[in-house]
Write an enzyme that holds these catalytic residues in place. Structure first.
Site, PDB file in Angstrom:
ATOM      1  N   HIS A  41       1.025  -1.138  -0.043  1.00 46.21           N
ATOM      2  CA  HIS A  41       0.073  -0.020  -0.252  1.00 46.21           C
ATOM      3  C   HIS A  41       0.739   1.224   0.138  1.00 46.21           C
ATOM      4  O   HIS A  41       2.057   1.115   0.092  1.00 46.21           O
ATOM      5  CB  HIS A  41      -0.834  -0.058   1.125  1.00 46.21           C
ATOM      6  CG  HIS A  41      -0.121   0.203   2.355  1.00 46.21           C
ATOM      7  ND1 HIS A  41       0.700  -0.873   3.160  1.00 46.21           N
ATOM      8  CD2 HIS A  41      -0.092   1.203   3.252  1.00 46.21           C
ATOM      9  CE1 HIS A  41       1.123  -0.331   4.217  1.00 46.21           C
ATOM     10  NE2 HIS A  41       0.791   0.998   4.374  1.00 46.21           N
ATOM     11  N   ASP A  82       0.736   5.015   1.947  1.00 46.56           N
ATOM     12  CA  ASP A  82      -0.030   5.767   2.989  1.00 46.56           C
ATOM     13  C   ASP A  82      -1.032   6.632   2.591  1.00 46.56           C
ATOM     14  O   ASP A  82      -0.577   7.552   1.722  1.00 46.56           O
ATOM     15  CB  ASP A  82       0.943   6.028   4.219  1.00 46.56           C
ATOM     16  CG  ASP A  82       1.859   5.054   4.752  1.00 46.56           C
ATOM     17  OD1 ASP A  82       1.443   3.888   4.689  1.00 46.56           O
ATOM     18  OD2 ASP A  82       2.626   5.317   5.226  1.00 46.56           O
ATOM     19  N   HIS A  89       4.731  -0.003   0.027  1.00 45.56           N
ATOM     20  CA  HIS A  89       5.668  -0.707   1.197  1.00 45.56           C
ATOM     21  C   HIS A  89       4.527  -1.767   1.570  1.00 45.56           C
ATOM     22  O   HIS A  89       3.455  -1.778   1.453  1.00 45.56           O
ATOM     23  CB  HIS A  89       6.326   0.157   2.195  1.00 45.56           C
ATOM     24  CG  HIS A  89       5.167   0.888   2.769  1.00 45.56           C
ATOM     25  ND1 HIS A  89       4.549   2.044   2.319  1.00 45.56           N
ATOM     26  CD2 HIS A  89       4.618   0.845   4.165  1.00 45.56           C
ATOM     27  CE1 HIS A  89       3.881   2.816   3.481  1.00 45.56           C
ATOM     28  NE2 HIS A  89       3.778   1.837   4.242  1.00 45.56           N
ATOM     29  N   ARG A 117       5.773   6.923  13.961  1.00 43.00           N
ATOM     30  CA  ARG A 117       5.794   7.335  12.520  1.00 43.00           C
ATOM     31  C   ARG A 117       5.200   8.875  12.549  1.00 43.00           C
ATOM     32  O   ARG A 117       4.129   9.196  13.308  1.00 43.00           O
ATOM     33  CB  ARG A 117       4.768   6.680  11.859  1.00 43.00           C
ATOM     34  CG  ARG A 117       4.825   6.970  10.196  1.00 43.00           C
ATOM     35  CD  ARG A 117       3.973   6.209   9.223  1.00 43.00           C
ATOM     36  NE  ARG A 117       2.523   6.931   9.203  1.00 43.00           N
ATOM     37  CZ  ARG A 117       1.503   6.744   8.716  1.00 43.00           C
ATOM     38  NH1 ARG A 117       1.304   5.362   8.399  1.00 43.00           N
ATOM     39  NH2 ARG A 117       0.253   7.412   8.676  1.00 43.00           N
TER      40      ARG A 117
HETATM   41  C1  SIN Z   1       3.290   0.741   7.625  1.00 49.09           C
HETATM   42  O1  SIN Z   1       2.739   0.157   6.604  1.00 49.09           O
HETATM   43  O2  SIN Z   1       3.194   1.863   7.489  1.00 49.09           O
HETATM   44  C2  SIN Z   1       4.064   0.305   8.713  1.00 49.09           C
HETATM   45  C3  SIN Z   1       5.220  -0.592   8.175  1.00 49.09           C
HETATM   46  C4  SIN Z   1       6.090  -1.097   9.051  1.00 49.09           C
HETATM   47  O3  SIN Z   1       5.580  -1.267  10.340  1.00 49.09           O
HETATM   48  O4  SIN Z   1       7.007  -2.041   8.814  1.00 49.09           O
END
Ligand code: SIN
Length: 287
Positions: A104, A106, A261, A277
């Site tokens: 996906h 974000d 990612h 994050r």
């Molecule tokens: C995410 O998908 O925003 C998190 C990725 C992760 O925790 O590795």
């Protein structure tokens, strides 16, 4: 401060060495980091024992930060910090525990998706000396560039539906992000170009993901499904990916226009993983 930029050797990703993010950066150093970021699409810094304030100060140099703190994460002070973690306190998850289950980008489900995400590793699971819970990144600009001309032509002007509902339907029991998703209940679907032009470097990027893209506007259902499958497979071909093996005190930043990612859930619930994050706003609506 003179930084070094060490490309990962993959289509995307570079390590930035000799930057101290615990201190405010001078304009020249920041400009070097910014240039490296928009060139490599994912950059990472090792050994940065940052506070939340340091992370906020650094990532806010890239643009206005979103306030995505979940109601279910009372353990952080700053509204700009979004917690990704499998940790539970008093029987409740302290953050989003299933973020990244699918490929996906974000905020794709928003009319004005996120521009940049920066994830900092506070705790990472370790087994036999190797950290678990890698994150895989894919360059959607490299994936676009490698398409045959005939496909590029076919994609011209196409738009796709990005849908939170579609995302929910693919992850049974999805729950930790409900606070965020509830803000988009009124508009659970948005339409974005299938090929985006990057607002900073002008590269064309495929904006189609396993997680959020439910259909392509104007195409019959089977054709739409086949094209989504073909393009998502194109994006995540090994030659367009970089796998990040986390270490505690890493900060990894990724471009939410030109990358996608996926997290790896290869560690048991008994091994804590804690990430904070920050998220740079994408500004205006895409269209
Ligand atoms: C995410 O998908 O925003 C998190 C990725 C992760 O925790 O590795």
């Amino acid at each position: 401060m003179t930084i070094q930029v060490k490309p990962s050797g993959s289509a995307l990703g570079a390590e930035i060495i000799d930057a101290d993010l615990t201190q405010p950066l001078d304009d020249t150093t920041f400009a070097q980091i910014r240039d490296a970021f928009y060139q490599h699409e994912v950059v990472y810094f090792r050994g940065q024992a940052l506070s939340d304030e340091d992370q906020i100060r650094f990532s806010a140099r890239f643009g206005e930060l979103r306030k995505l703190k979940l109601a279910s994460q009372p353990f952080v002070e700053h509204p700009e910090i979004f917690v990704v973690s499998n940790i539970k306190k008093d029987g409740k998850h302290i953050g989003s525990y299933d973020a990244g289950s699918l490929w996906h980008t974000d905020g794709a489900y928003l009319a004005n998706p996120h521009a940049i995400s920066a994830l900092r590793a506070l705790e990472v699971p370790v087994q036999n000396g190797r950290t678990l819970g890698d994150t895989n990144f894919a360059s959607t600009s490299a994936a676009y560039d490698a398409l045959p001309q005939s496909m590029k032509k076919r994609l011209e002007g196409l738009q796709a539906v990005q849908s939170v509902t579609h995302h929910f339907s693919k992850i049974p029991g999805k729950g930790a992000n409900k606070d965020i998703y509830s803000t988009v209940k009124a508009a659970p679907e948005v339409i974005h170009p299938l090929v985006r032009v990057h607002p900073v470097n002008g590269r064309k990027c495929l904006y189609v993901t396993e997680g959020y893209t439910s259909r392509i506007v104007g195409l019959p259902e089977d054709e739409s499904r086949d094209l989504i499958e073909e393009l998502t497979a194109q994006c995540v071909k090994p030659e367009f990916t970089y796998l990040h093996n986390w270490r505690q005190h890493d900060l990894v930043m990724w471009d939410d226009c030109s990358t996608q990612h996926k997290a790896t859930f290869d560690y048991p619930a008994s091994m804590p993983r804690l990430m904070h994050r920050t998220t740079v706003s994408g500004g205006a609506k895409l269209q």
